[in-house]
Design a protein around this motif. Sequence first.
Motif, PDB file in Angstrom:
ATOM      1  N   UNK A  61       1.010  -1.282   0.018  1.00  0.00           N
ATOM      2  CA  UNK A  61       0.134  -0.029   0.084  1.00  0.00           C
ATOM      3  C   UNK A  61       1.047   1.181  -0.021  1.00  0.00           C
ATOM      4  N   UNK A  62       2.163   0.992   0.506  1.00  0.00           N
ATOM      5  CA  UNK A  62       3.281   2.306   0.495  1.00  0.00           C
ATOM      6  C   UNK A  62       4.234   1.916  -0.607  1.00  0.00           C
ATOM      7  N   UNK A  63       3.803   1.225  -1.827  1.00  0.00           N
ATOM      8  CA  UNK A  63       4.814   1.076  -2.658  1.00  0.00           C
ATOM      9  C   UNK A  63       5.809   0.294  -2.670  1.00  0.00           C
ATOM     10  N   UNK A  64       5.964  -0.847  -1.955  1.00  0.00           N
ATOM     11  CA  UNK A  64       6.773  -1.526  -1.810  1.00  0.00           C
ATOM     12  C   UNK A  64       6.420  -3.041  -2.200  1.00  0.00           C
ATOM     13  N   UNK A  65       7.277  -3.646  -3.186  1.00  0.00           N
ATOM     14  CA  UNK A  65       6.781  -4.836  -3.560  1.00  0.00           C
ATOM     15  C   UNK A  65       7.506  -6.100  -2.733  1.00  0.00           C
ATOM     16  N   UNK A  66       6.541  -6.751  -2.054  1.00  0.00           N
ATOM     17  CA  UNK A  66       6.920  -7.711  -1.171  1.00  0.00           C
ATOM     18  C   UNK A  66       6.839  -8.996  -1.820  1.00  0.00           C
ATOM     19  N   UNK A  67       8.115  -9.829  -2.049  1.00  0.00           N
ATOM     20  CA  UNK A  67       8.098 -10.927  -2.755  1.00  0.00           C
ATOM     21  C   UNK A  67       7.703 -12.300  -1.991  1.00  0.00           C
ATOM     22  N   UNK A 109      10.812 -10.262   2.628  1.00  0.00           N
ATOM     23  CA  UNK A 109      11.740  -9.961   1.274  1.00  0.00           C
ATOM     24  C   UNK A 109      11.108  -9.109   0.021  1.00  0.00           C
ATOM     25  N   UNK A 110      11.942  -8.125  -0.149  1.00  0.00           N
ATOM     26  CA  UNK A 110      11.169  -6.937  -1.133  1.00  0.00           C
ATOM     27  C   UNK A 110      11.857  -6.986  -2.350  1.00  0.00           C
TER      28      UNK A 110
END
Length: 135
Positions: A42-48, A60-61
């Motif tokens: 929701x804050x622009x971080x791609x969580x893998x 892990x991002x």
Amino acid sequence: MMRTHVEFWSEAFRLYPDDEEGINPGCGGRSLAEFLQRELPKFGINVESIDNEDWGWAVYTRDPPVNPWIGCHGPLPAENHRCVCAIDPTTPDVRRGFFNKVSAVESVERLAGALEAVLRSHPGIRNIVWAHDPA
């Protein structure tokens, strides 16, 4: 200096009955990692992914070329439900190959900013305190 370590207090996260399988006793962190996995995008971080480690849980991002990640530890009921998140890498530069260095500052600060926003958006989290890498 980069923001790499944050601690806070919250009863919002729990220890699962099987939390200590695959990690050291008393570390916890799974419910916190699951929360970050849901909220960081929701804050622009791609969580893998999230995964257990011997010291707790990792989030892990994906933010090339560094791909920083967050280590989660807690809540620790014996310490008034203290939680700790540590962002890695903790150094401004990361080696890529023998001679190449890549700056980690932008990726780590982007993740730290999103982490802070996630923590501040939760009404059950209090006393957020940032520290730099203690090493």
